[in-house]
Design a protein around this motif. Structure first.
Motif, PDB file in Angstrom:
ATOM      1  N   GLY A 189     -18.023 -70.566  14.928  1.00  0.00           N
ATOM      2  CA  GLY A 189     -17.612 -71.571  15.900  1.00  0.00           C
ATOM      3  C   GLY A 189     -17.142 -72.860  15.253  1.00  0.00           C
ATOM      4  O   GLY A 189     -16.201 -73.497  15.718  1.00  0.00           O
ATOM      5  N   ARG A 190     -17.785 -73.259  14.163  1.00  0.00           N
ATOM      6  CA  ARG A 190     -17.422 -74.505  13.475  1.00  0.00           C
ATOM      7  C   ARG A 190     -16.156 -74.375  12.645  1.00  0.00           C
ATOM      8  O   ARG A 190     -15.326 -75.272  12.637  1.00  0.00           O
ATOM      9  N   PHE A 191     -16.016 -73.273  11.917  1.00  0.00           N
ATOM     10  CA  PHE A 191     -14.959 -73.175  10.926  1.00  0.00           C
ATOM     11  C   PHE A 191     -13.907 -72.109  11.214  1.00  0.00           C
ATOM     12  O   PHE A 191     -12.909 -72.025  10.519  1.00  0.00           O
ATOM     13  N   GLY A 192     -14.150 -71.250  12.201  1.00  0.00           N
ATOM     14  CA  GLY A 192     -13.191 -70.196  12.512  1.00  0.00           C
ATOM     15  C   GLY A 192     -13.210 -69.084  11.473  1.00  0.00           C
ATOM     16  O   GLY A 192     -13.987 -69.093  10.515  1.00  0.00           O
ATOM     17  N   THR A 193     -12.333 -68.107  11.672  1.00  0.00           N
ATOM     18  CA  THR A 193     -12.311 -66.940  10.784  1.00  0.00           C
ATOM     19  C   THR A 193     -10.905 -66.558  10.322  1.00  0.00           C
ATOM     20  O   THR A 193     -10.748 -65.559   9.628  1.00  0.00           O
ATOM     21  N   ASN A 194      -9.878 -67.305  10.719  1.00  0.00           N
ATOM     22  CA  ASN A 194      -8.491 -66.952  10.399  1.00  0.00           C
ATOM     23  C   ASN A 194      -8.166 -65.528  10.836  1.00  0.00           C
ATOM     24  O   ASN A 194      -7.534 -64.762  10.119  1.00  0.00           O
ATOM     25  N   GLY A 195      -8.634 -65.153  12.007  1.00  0.00           N
ATOM     26  CA  GLY A 195      -8.333 -63.847  12.569  1.00  0.00           C
ATOM     27  C   GLY A 195      -9.180 -62.711  12.044  1.00  0.00           C
ATOM     28  O   GLY A 195      -8.968 -61.565  12.403  1.00  0.00           O
ATOM     29  N   LYS A 196     -10.127 -62.989  11.192  1.00  0.00           N
ATOM     30  CA  LYS A 196     -10.993 -61.940  10.656  1.00  0.00           C
ATOM     31  C   LYS A 196     -12.324 -61.955  11.391  1.00  0.00           C
ATOM     32  O   LYS A 196     -12.590 -62.814  12.223  1.00  0.00           O
ATOM     33  N   LEU A 197     -13.185 -61.013  11.081  1.00  0.00           N
ATOM     34  CA  LEU A 197     -14.492 -60.915  11.727  1.00  0.00           C
ATOM     35  C   LEU A 197     -15.402 -62.077  11.330  1.00  0.00           C
ATOM     36  O   LEU A 197     -16.147 -62.600  12.144  1.00  0.00           O
ATOM     37  N   CYS A 198     -15.348 -62.479  10.064  1.00  0.00           N
ATOM     38  CA  CYS A 198     -16.214 -63.530   9.538  1.00  0.00           C
ATOM     39  C   CYS A 198     -15.381 -64.556   8.773  1.00  0.00           C
ATOM     40  O   CYS A 198     -14.193 -64.331   8.513  1.00  0.00           O
ATOM     41  N   ASN A 199     -16.008 -65.652   8.371  1.00  0.00           N
ATOM     42  CA  ASN A 199     -15.337 -66.649   7.550  1.00  0.00           C
ATOM     43  C   ASN A 199     -15.473 -66.218   6.092  1.00  0.00           C
ATOM     44  O   ASN A 199     -16.546 -66.345   5.493  1.00  0.00           O
ATOM     45  N   ASP A 200     -14.387 -65.692   5.540  1.00  0.00           N
ATOM     46  CA  ASP A 200     -14.420 -65.147   4.182  1.00  0.00           C
ATOM     47  C   ASP A 200     -14.673 -66.209   3.118  1.00  0.00           C
ATOM     48  O   ASP A 200     -15.273 -65.928   2.089  1.00  0.00           O
ATOM     49  N   HIS A 201     -14.219 -67.439   3.366  1.00  0.00           N
ATOM     50  CA  HIS A 201     -14.435 -68.509   2.381  1.00  0.00           C
ATOM     51  C   HIS A 201     -15.926 -68.803   2.220  1.00  0.00           C
ATOM     52  O   HIS A 201     -16.439 -68.888   1.103  1.00  0.00           O
ATOM     53  N   ILE A 202     -16.624 -68.952   3.331  1.00  0.00           N
ATOM     54  CA  ILE A 202     -18.071 -69.210   3.268  1.00  0.00           C
ATOM     55  C   ILE A 202     -18.772 -68.038   2.597  1.00  0.00           C
ATOM     56  O   ILE A 202     -19.629 -68.226   1.730  1.00  0.00           O
ATOM     57  N   ASN A 203     -18.409 -66.818   2.957  1.00  0.00           N
ATOM     58  CA  ASN A 203     -19.069 -65.645   2.371  1.00  0.00           C
ATOM     59  C   ASN A 203     -18.768 -65.493   0.885  1.00  0.00           C
ATOM     60  O   ASN A 203     -19.595 -64.976   0.139  1.00  0.00           O
ATOM     61  N   ALA A 204     -17.612 -65.966   0.434  1.00  0.00           N
ATOM     62  CA  ALA A 204     -17.290 -65.919  -0.998  1.00  0.00           C
ATOM     63  C   ALA A 204     -18.224 -66.860  -1.773  1.00  0.00           C
ATOM     64  O   ALA A 204     -18.681 -66.521  -2.876  1.00  0.00           O
ATOM     65  N   VAL A 205     -18.520 -68.017  -1.205  1.00  0.00           N
ATOM     66  CA  VAL A 205     -19.442 -68.958  -1.851  1.00  0.00           C
ATOM     67  C   VAL A 205     -20.853 -68.370  -1.871  1.00  0.00           C
ATOM     68  O   VAL A 205     -21.566 -68.464  -2.879  1.00  0.00           O
ATOM     69  N   VAL A 206     -21.263 -67.744  -0.779  1.00  0.00           N
ATOM     70  CA  VAL A 206     -22.575 -67.094  -0.719  1.00  0.00           C
ATOM     71  C   VAL A 206     -22.659 -66.001  -1.783  1.00  0.00           C
ATOM     72  O   VAL A 206     -23.667 -65.885  -2.488  1.00  0.00           O
ATOM     73  N   LYS A 207     -21.610 -65.200  -1.929  1.00  0.00           N
ATOM     74  CA  LYS A 207     -21.605 -64.122  -2.929  1.00  0.00           C
ATOM     75  C   LYS A 207     -21.724 -64.687  -4.343  1.00  0.00           C
ATOM     76  O   LYS A 207     -22.448 -64.142  -5.173  1.00  0.00           O
ATOM     77  N   LEU A 208     -21.049 -65.788  -4.607  1.00  0.00           N
ATOM     78  CA  LEU A 208     -21.142 -66.439  -5.912  1.00  0.00           C
ATOM     79  C   LEU A 208     -22.592 -66.829  -6.208  1.00  0.00           C
ATOM     80  O   LEU A 208     -23.113 -66.568  -7.294  1.00  0.00           O
ATOM     81  N   PHE A 209     -23.254 -67.437  -5.228  1.00  0.00           N
ATOM     82  CA  PHE A 209     -24.657 -67.813  -5.370  1.00  0.00           C
ATOM     83  C   PHE A 209     -25.525 -66.580  -5.590  1.00  0.00           C
ATOM     84  O   PHE A 209     -26.346 -66.536  -6.514  1.00  0.00           O
ATOM     85  N   ASP A 210     -25.340 -65.554  -4.749  1.00  0.00           N
ATOM     86  CA  ASP A 210     -26.156 -64.342  -4.851  1.00  0.00           C
ATOM     87  C   ASP A 210     -25.974 -63.640  -6.190  1.00  0.00           C
ATOM     88  O   ASP A 210     -26.939 -63.120  -6.757  1.00  0.00           O
ATOM     89  N   ASP A 211     -24.757 -63.620  -6.711  1.00  0.00           N
ATOM     90  CA  ASP A 211     -24.521 -63.000  -8.020  1.00  0.00           C
ATOM     91  C   ASP A 211     -25.304 -63.723  -9.114  1.00  0.00           C
ATOM     92  O   ASP A 211     -25.862 -63.096 -10.019  1.00  0.00           O
ATOM     93  N   LYS A 212     -25.368 -65.049  -9.024  1.00  0.00           N
ATOM     94  CA  LYS A 212     -26.130 -65.835 -10.008  1.00  0.00           C
ATOM     95  C   LYS A 212     -27.637 -65.557  -9.872  1.00  0.00           C
ATOM     96  O   LYS A 212     -28.345 -65.467 -10.865  1.00  0.00           O
ATOM     97  N   VAL A 213     -28.119 -65.421  -8.641  1.00  0.00           N
ATOM     98  CA  VAL A 213     -29.535 -65.126  -8.428  1.00  0.00           C
ATOM     99  C   VAL A 213     -29.870 -63.743  -8.991  1.00  0.00           C
ATOM    100  O   VAL A 213     -30.898 -63.565  -9.650  1.00  0.00           O
ATOM    101  N   LYS A 214     -28.995 -62.778  -8.754  1.00  0.00           N
ATOM    102  CA  LYS A 214     -29.215 -61.420  -9.286  1.00  0.00           C
ATOM    103  C   LYS A 214     -29.255 -61.452 -10.813  1.00  0.00           C
ATOM    104  O   LYS A 214     -30.115 -60.815 -11.438  1.00  0.00           O
TER     105      LYS A 214
END
Length: 146
Positions: free
Chosen positions: A22-47
């Motif tokens: 709702g805040r940032f939109g999805t550019n026509g996709k199911l989710c906000n890929d930009h936010i999820n890319a940052v989350v993946k970067l964090f998760d990769d470092k935690v792993k």
């Protein structure tokens, strides 16, 4: 503190929660890929950190649970991201309104919080991984037996 078996949970796919969509939109996709890319970067470092800690502390065991991977749909079926309740502008449930009649079909209760059904899936796959990527290097059931 003496812990010898530690489970570290990654972040959920924050770009898929209703409030962020709702805040940032999805550019026509199911989710906000930009936010999820940052989350993946964090998760990769935690792993990577979990792997490093297992090498440093031979008397302890660390495992990583991939919440982002667990919350991905299996196959091509998009998951419903609409909240189970009617929400206010700040994405919380409107007081004194009725939630959806079948919460088992919703992933989110309000704009932020997962439903019980969503938490059961996450807990089940964290305890006994369905896919190899659900937990690294062990799922919780294997960690408890080490």
């Amino acid at each position: 503190m003496g812990a010898r078996k530690v489970v570290v949970f990654g972040l959920a796919r924050i770009g898929c929660i209703p409030a962020e969509i709702g805040r940032f939109g999805t550019n026509g996709k199911l989710c906000n890929d930009h936010i999820n890319a940052v989350v993946k970067l964090f998760d990769d470092k935690v792993k990577d950190l979990v792997h490093k800690l297992n090498g440093i502390y031979s008397d302890a065991r660390f495992t990583y649970v991939n919440i982002g991977g667990i919350s991905r749909p299996l196959g091509d079926i998009p998951l419903p991201t609409a909240p189970c309740c009617q929400v206010t502008e700040d994405w919380h449930c409107i007081p004194n309104t009725s939630p959806c009649p079948n919460r088992a079909t919703s992933l989110f209760f309000d704009g932020y919080h997962p439903t019980e059904a969503s938490n059961i899936v996450t807990a089940t796959r964290a305890y006994t991984r369905l896919l190899p990527d659900d937990a690294f290097p062990w799922d919780i059931s294997h960690l408890s037996r080490l």
